[in-house]
Design a protein around this motif. Sequence first.
Motif, short mmCIF file in Angstrom:
data_model
loop_
_atom_site.label_atom_id
_atom_site.label_comp_id
_atom_site.label_asym_id
_atom_site.label_seq_id
_atom_site.Cartn_x
_atom_site.Cartn_y
_atom_site.Cartn_z
N GLY A 76 71.12 71.85 39.23
CA GLY A 76 70.41 71.29 38.09
C GLY A 76 69.04 72.11 36.97
O GLY A 76 67.91 70.80 36.07
N SER A 77 69.06 73.34 37.62
CA SER A 77 67.63 73.77 36.59
C SER A 77 68.04 73.95 35.08
O SER A 77 66.47 73.67 34.42
N LEU A 78 69.24 74.39 34.45
CA LEU A 78 69.36 74.88 33.48
C LEU A 78 70.33 74.07 33.14
O LEU A 78 71.42 74.31 33.26
N ILE A 79 70.10 73.91 31.35
CA ILE A 79 71.51 72.23 31.58
C ILE A 79 71.42 72.80 30.35
O ILE A 79 71.05 72.09 29.23
N ALA A 80 72.54 73.48 29.49
CA ALA A 80 72.92 73.71 28.03
C ALA A 80 73.43 71.87 28.10
O ALA A 80 74.22 71.74 27.80
N VAL A 81 73.10 72.06 26.71
CA VAL A 81 73.61 71.22 25.46
C VAL A 81 74.25 71.70 24.01
O VAL A 81 73.47 72.48 23.77
N GLU A 82 75.78 71.21 23.45
CA GLU A 82 75.59 71.43 22.23
C GLU A 82 75.13 70.62 21.53
O GLU A 82 74.89 69.66 21.57
N LEU A 83 74.69 71.62 20.07
CA LEU A 83 73.97 71.31 19.38
C LEU A 83 74.73 71.82 17.90
O LEU A 83 74.82 72.71 17.52
N PRO A 84 75.92 71.04 17.46
CA PRO A 84 76.81 71.45 16.56
C PRO A 84 76.21 71.47 15.33
O PRO A 84 75.92 71.28 15.23
N GLY A 85 77.04 72.60 14.65
CA GLY A 85 76.77 72.43 12.94
C GLY A 85 76.11 73.69 12.18
O GLY A 85 77.13 73.85 11.51
N HIS A 86 75.04 74.29 13.24
CA HIS A 86 74.69 75.76 13.42
C HIS A 86 75.70 76.95 13.06
O HIS A 86 75.35 77.48 11.35
N CYS A 87 76.56 76.41 13.07
CA CYS A 87 77.43 77.25 13.66
C CYS A 87 78.16 77.19 14.62
O CYS A 87 78.10 76.57 16.06
N PRO A 88 79.34 78.33 14.93
CA PRO A 88 80.50 77.71 15.97
C PRO A 88 79.67 78.06 17.32
O PRO A 88 79.16 79.23 17.67
N GLY A 89 79.95 77.14 18.19
CA GLY A 89 79.08 77.82 19.66
C GLY A 89 78.15 77.72 19.88
O GLY A 89 77.01 78.92 20.56
N HIS A 90 77.45 76.51 19.14
CA HIS A 90 75.76 76.64 19.05
C HIS A 90 75.54 75.57 19.91
O HIS A 90 75.60 74.37 20.34
N TRP A 91 74.30 75.96 20.87
CA TRP A 91 73.85 75.04 22.12
C TRP A 91 73.04 75.36 21.95
O TRP A 91 71.81 76.40 21.96
N GLY A 92 72.12 74.35 22.92
CA GLY A 92 70.49 74.66 22.81
C GLY A 92 70.58 74.53 25.09
O GLY A 92 71.78 74.93 25.30
N LEU A 93 69.12 74.52 25.29
CA LEU A 93 68.73 74.43 26.90
C LEU A 93 67.70 73.20 27.34
O LEU A 93 66.19 73.27 26.14
N VAL A 94 68.09 72.65 28.16
CA VAL A 94 67.34 71.71 28.95
C VAL A 94 66.26 72.28 29.86
O VAL A 94 67.43 72.38 30.56
N LEU A 95 65.27 71.80 30.22
CA LEU A 95 64.97 72.49 32.10
C LEU A 95 63.62 71.24 32.10
O LEU A 95 62.49 70.71 31.55
N ASN A 96 63.51 71.69 32.94
CA ASN A 96 62.09 70.92 33.58
C ASN A 96 60.63 71.99 34.06
O ASN A 96 60.89 72.84 35.13
N ASP A 97 60.59 71.72 32.76
CA ASP A 97 58.78 72.53 33.29
C ASP A 97 58.13 72.34 33.56
O ASP A 97 56.89 71.15 33.30
N ALA A 98 57.29 74.07 34.19
CA ALA A 98 56.28 73.12 35.55
C ALA A 98 54.81 73.18 34.64
O ALA A 98 54.44 72.60 34.60
N ARG A 99 54.96 73.45 32.80
CA ARG A 99 53.37 73.80 32.13
C ARG A 99 53.35 72.19 31.30
O ARG A 99 52.65 71.70 30.63
N HIS A 100 55.53 72.18 31.46
CA HIS A 100 55.52 70.84 30.39
C HIS A 100 56.37 69.89 30.29
O HIS A 100 56.37 69.08 29.06
N GLY A 101 56.81 69.63 31.39
CA GLY A 101 57.82 68.54 31.64
C GLY A 101 58.71 69.17 31.00
O GLY A 101 59.31 69.82 30.84
#
Length: 280
Positions: A185-210
């Motif tokens: 549960g620490s690193l969750i990849a999230v698909e963000l389609p459109g920019h190019c095929p297979g484009h994803w982002g990453l959600v995390l719980n950051d100690a400094r930023h939440g």
Amino acid sequence: MREVTTIALDTGSCSHPQRMTIRDGSLRAIDYPALAMLIVHPEEGPILFDTGYDPAFLAATEPFPERFYRWATPVDLKPGRDAASQCEQLGYAPSEFHHVILSHFHGDHIAGLHRFSNAAIHCARAGLEDAHKGNRLMSTRRGILRSLIPGDMGERARFFEEAASVPLSPDLHPFERGADLLGDGSLIAVELPGHCPGHWGLVLNDARHGLHFLVADAAWSLDAIRRDVPPPAITSGFLGQTARVRTTLGSLHHLWKRNSDIRLTPCHCPERAAEARKGE
């Protein structure tokens, strides 16, 4: 979500007319930073999200047709500013990294892979397959430099599409599901389609930023997300799919309006790069 710590790494920049990245931008060329993100996990140690620019990018764009990439987006990379060198300066040897996460396969996001040879490479299967389509000229036109993809990629790849699918926090609505890359549960990849095929982002719980959403190239700036202003169709259509770019950007805008406390980090955002230079 399990807490991790992040350190943004400014790995140089390229120059391009602003209007090519945001529809109401200036025709004047401005500098676009290339951010990589060092993530320190309590058990897995240092992890890298994207690599930014690296001297290997300059070598890969020496021959033709790859030289066209460098002409279209002239690069400024000062000695010691590549991600691997910065990680070493922070006390993390590239050989210690067991994971590198790629948002997508454009050259300015994968150029430093060769320095992290012991790491599993988390990426989209769709992105890797697309990176091998067509000839060198077609690949260069799409921002792909195949010489930067490691020869042992097949053995090291861990695909987002095969990771466990998990529901996202309601705080991330309208994004609903992601891929749990490490199973904790620490690193969750999230698909963000459109920019190019297979484009994803990453959600995390950051100690400094939440709650922190690394949105890669779903937008080139926070300004674009706040105002929901996409790149012109000539740009989004050249690299990917215009309609999906605009839908994804609209979702990020909606997320920001609902919960402006969530930290959003586009890879090429001047605001985030300025913070990185200050150590924020």
